[in-house]
Design a protein around this motif. Structure first.
Motif, short mmCIF file in Angstrom:
data_model
loop_
_atom_site.label_atom_id
_atom_site.label_comp_id
_atom_site.label_asym_id
_atom_site.label_seq_id
_atom_site.Cartn_x
_atom_site.Cartn_y
_atom_site.Cartn_z
N GLY A 148 0.77 -1.23 0.00
CA GLY A 148 0.00 0.00 0.00
C GLY A 148 0.80 1.27 0.00
N SER A 149 0.10 2.37 0.20
CA SER A 149 0.64 3.71 0.02
C SER A 149 1.79 4.04 0.96
N SER A 150 1.87 3.37 2.09
CA SER A 150 2.95 3.64 3.05
C SER A 150 4.32 3.30 2.47
N GLN A 151 4.34 2.53 1.37
CA GLN A 151 5.59 2.09 0.76
C GLN A 151 6.02 2.96 -0.42
N ASP A 152 5.31 4.03 -0.70
CA ASP A 152 5.58 4.84 -1.90
C ASP A 152 7.00 5.42 -1.91
N GLU A 153 7.47 5.88 -0.77
CA GLU A 153 8.80 6.49 -0.73
C GLU A 153 9.88 5.44 -0.98
N GLU A 154 9.71 4.25 -0.41
CA GLU A 154 10.66 3.17 -0.67
C GLU A 154 10.65 2.80 -2.15
N LEU A 155 9.48 2.81 -2.74
CA LEU A 155 9.37 2.50 -4.16
C LEU A 155 10.08 3.54 -5.00
N ARG A 156 9.93 4.81 -4.64
CA ARG A 156 10.60 5.88 -5.37
C ARG A 156 12.12 5.70 -5.32
N LYS A 157 12.64 5.34 -4.16
CA LYS A 157 14.08 5.17 -4.00
C LYS A 157 14.62 4.08 -4.91
N ASN A 158 13.80 3.07 -5.17
CA ASN A 158 14.25 1.97 -6.02
C ASN A 158 14.58 2.42 -7.43
N PHE A 159 14.03 3.57 -7.85
CA PHE A 159 14.26 4.03 -9.22
C PHE A 159 15.08 5.32 -9.28
N THR A 160 15.56 5.78 -8.15
CA THR A 160 16.37 7.00 -8.16
C THR A 160 17.74 6.80 -7.51
N ASP A 161 17.88 5.80 -6.66
CA ASP A 161 19.14 5.59 -5.94
C ASP A 161 19.96 4.43 -6.48
N ILE A 162 19.44 3.71 -7.46
CA ILE A 162 20.09 2.49 -7.92
C ILE A 162 20.97 2.75 -9.14
N THR A 163 22.03 1.99 -9.28
CA THR A 163 22.90 2.05 -10.46
C THR A 163 23.09 0.64 -11.00
N ALA A 164 23.68 0.54 -12.18
CA ALA A 164 23.92 -0.77 -12.77
C ALA A 164 24.79 -1.64 -11.87
N ALA A 165 25.72 -1.02 -11.16
CA ALA A 165 26.62 -1.77 -10.29
C ALA A 165 25.88 -2.41 -9.11
N ASP A 166 24.69 -1.90 -8.81
CA ASP A 166 23.88 -2.50 -7.75
C ASP A 166 23.14 -3.74 -8.22
N VAL A 167 23.21 -4.01 -9.53
CA VAL A 167 22.41 -5.09 -10.09
C VAL A 167 23.27 -6.21 -10.67
N PHE A 168 24.36 -5.89 -11.34
CA PHE A 168 25.18 -6.95 -11.93
C PHE A 168 26.64 -6.54 -12.02
N GLU A 169 27.48 -7.55 -12.15
CA GLU A 169 28.90 -7.34 -12.42
C GLU A 169 29.17 -7.74 -13.87
N ASP A 170 29.90 -6.92 -14.57
CA ASP A 170 30.12 -7.11 -15.99
C ASP A 170 31.18 -8.19 -16.24
N LYS A 171 30.81 -9.41 -15.93
CA LYS A 171 31.67 -10.57 -16.22
C LYS A 171 30.77 -11.78 -16.45
N PRO A 172 31.18 -12.67 -17.33
CA PRO A 172 30.32 -13.82 -17.63
C PRO A 172 30.40 -14.89 -16.56
N THR A 173 29.37 -15.71 -16.51
CA THR A 173 29.35 -16.91 -15.70
C THR A 173 29.08 -18.08 -16.64
N PRO A 174 29.19 -19.32 -16.19
CA PRO A 174 28.87 -20.43 -17.09
C PRO A 174 27.44 -20.41 -17.60
N GLU A 175 26.55 -19.65 -16.93
CA GLU A 175 25.14 -19.64 -17.30
C GLU A 175 24.66 -18.33 -17.90
N SER A 176 25.53 -17.30 -17.92
CA SER A 176 25.04 -15.97 -18.31
C SER A 176 26.18 -15.07 -18.75
N LEU A 177 25.80 -13.98 -19.42
CA LEU A 177 26.78 -12.99 -19.85
C LEU A 177 27.23 -12.09 -18.71
#
Length: 410
Positions: A148-177
């Motif tokens: 619900g609405s009490s989570q709106d600020e946390e939701l906003r942060k998810n799209f303003t405070d995040i960078t690519a480095a928070d999601v993946f490392e640019d190196k391959p694995t046996p299963e992925s790029l």
């Protein structure tokens, strides 16, 4: 027959995207497709995990189709059902009354859906949803939308405070790029025991939070009953909850699939799960329920937030492979979104359900300069919020078929 033709088009669009995945390293600067926000070169240094002694993965435990059909989550028998069967899904439907919300994939464009939710709150018209469903980025937005609405600020942060480095490392694995251990860490940080406690409490009221993954072994959609998992309340439930969110947003070929442990006839093994959008860009109900012999949904109002545009912008690709493939993926995925909406619209009309759709309109022309462009995501969040606050976010049919009108909830 019409339903099957629509579904074929959706699956074709997804298949094109998967095939084109192998060209991804040369496409990482282009903003397209569900999950695309995650496929960008790193923006800042990250703390790496300790080097592993070997990158070779152990062989998977072999299991049979019969064992797959009988497989359950140990200790949580109602954790999931196949997402293509009417009888199965009936067991998971909410007992609470109220509108449903379906959240699509869309990568960085999920900022639009997050903004719509925040603006809807500000309008004073946002309902409490009896059911929330999510696939890919929609699955990651889902817990906040459900609580619900009490989570709106946390939701906003998810799209303003995040960078690519928070999601993946640019190196391959046996299963992925790319190696997505940062995404795993991020989900562990955001999905806490307190969150599960809150979701479990809402589940006991008859509300449902459902997340879609694709079971690669079975080649079928799986719908997870996240409230039932949260109600279990122990460390295993927390681990499984996090694994499902990661699996739903794991783009095949780019990110590692997620292994989920199951049990059949006393034997344990691991299934391989991937991005929920492979079997459809969003989920309302199995296709069988939209046919003429399908059962009625226990709601008369469904909202769908499509985290993308529904028409392709004019763009002349260069005469090179990367440019042509990028354009092809964009067009295919847009077609898939429209096909799914046509299917759901036809089904909703038959079932007497009011369907209202929010999507990014053509009037939004902010330039996306990179796949983690904070300026773009902040602008898209604000745009979605402004549209919803003014009652302009939703319309009663897919874009391009009717004129945009005010939110019917007003």
């Amino acid at each position: 027959m019409l339903v099957h033709r629509f579904r074929t088009l959706v699956n074709l669009a997804a298949s094109i995207a998967v095939v084109c995945a192998f060209a991804w390293p040369s496409l990482t600067k282009l903003p397209f497709g569900p999950g695309a926000a995650y496929a960008e070169t790193k923006k800042k240094p990250v703390k790496k995990e300790p080097a592993k002694k070997s990158t070779e993965l152990p062989a998977r435990t072999v299991f049979t189709p019969e064992e797959q059909a009988a497989a359950v989550i140990p200790g949580i028998p109602d954790a999931r059902v196949w997402g293509d069967g009417e009888a199965d899904i009936q067991r998971m439907l909410p007992t609470a009354t109220g509108p449903w919300l379906a959240l699509s994939g869309g990568g960085a464009d999920g900022a639009f859906g997050a903004g719509v939710l925040a603006g809807w709150t500000r309008s004073g018209k946002r309902p409490e949803f009896a059911a929330v469903t999510g696939a890919s980025i929609g699955a990651l937005i889902g817990p906040y939308a459900f609580l619900g609405s009490s989570q709106d600020e946390e939701l906003r942060k998810n799209f303003t405070d995040i960078t690519a480095a928070d999601v993946f490392e640019d190196k391959p694995t046996p299963e992925s790029l790319f190696d997505t251990w940062p995404l795993k860490r991020l989900i562990e940080k955001r999905v806490t025991r307190d969150m599960l406690t809150a979701i479990a409490a809402e589940h006991r009221k008859g509300r449902r939070f459902l997340v879609v993954t694709t079971n690669l072994d079975a080649g079928r959609r799986v719908v997870w009953n996240m409230g039932a998992i949260a109600e279990r309340g122990d460390d295993k439930a927390l681990k499984l909850f996090r694994e499902i969110l990661q699996a739903s947003s794991s783009i095949p070929g780019f990110f590692q699939p997620v292994a989920i442990e199951v049990e059949a006839n006393g034997r344990k093994f691991q299934e391989m799960h991937l991005d929920g959008t492979i079997t459809g860009p969003f989920f309302v109900a199995p296709e069988a329920m939209f046919g003429k012999n399908g059962a009625r949904l226990p709601t008369n109002q469904v909202y769908v937030i499509v985290n993308s545009k529904l028409t392709s912008d004019f763009s002349m690709p260069d005469r090179k492979v990367s440019s042509i493939l990028a354009r092809t993926i964009t067009v295919a995925l847009t077609a898939g979104q429209r096909a799914e909406l046509m299917l759901v619209t036809a089904g909703a009309q038959r079932l007497g359900v009011n369907l209202n759709v929010a999507s990014i309109p053509e009037s939004f022309q902010q330039v996306n300069r990179s796949l983690f462009d904070r300026e773009y995501m902040e602008a898209l969040f604000k745009f979605g919020a402004d549209q919803a606050e003014k009652g302009l976010a939703f319309e009663p049919a897919p874009a391009g078929t009717v004129e945009r009108r005010s939110d019917p909830a007003q």
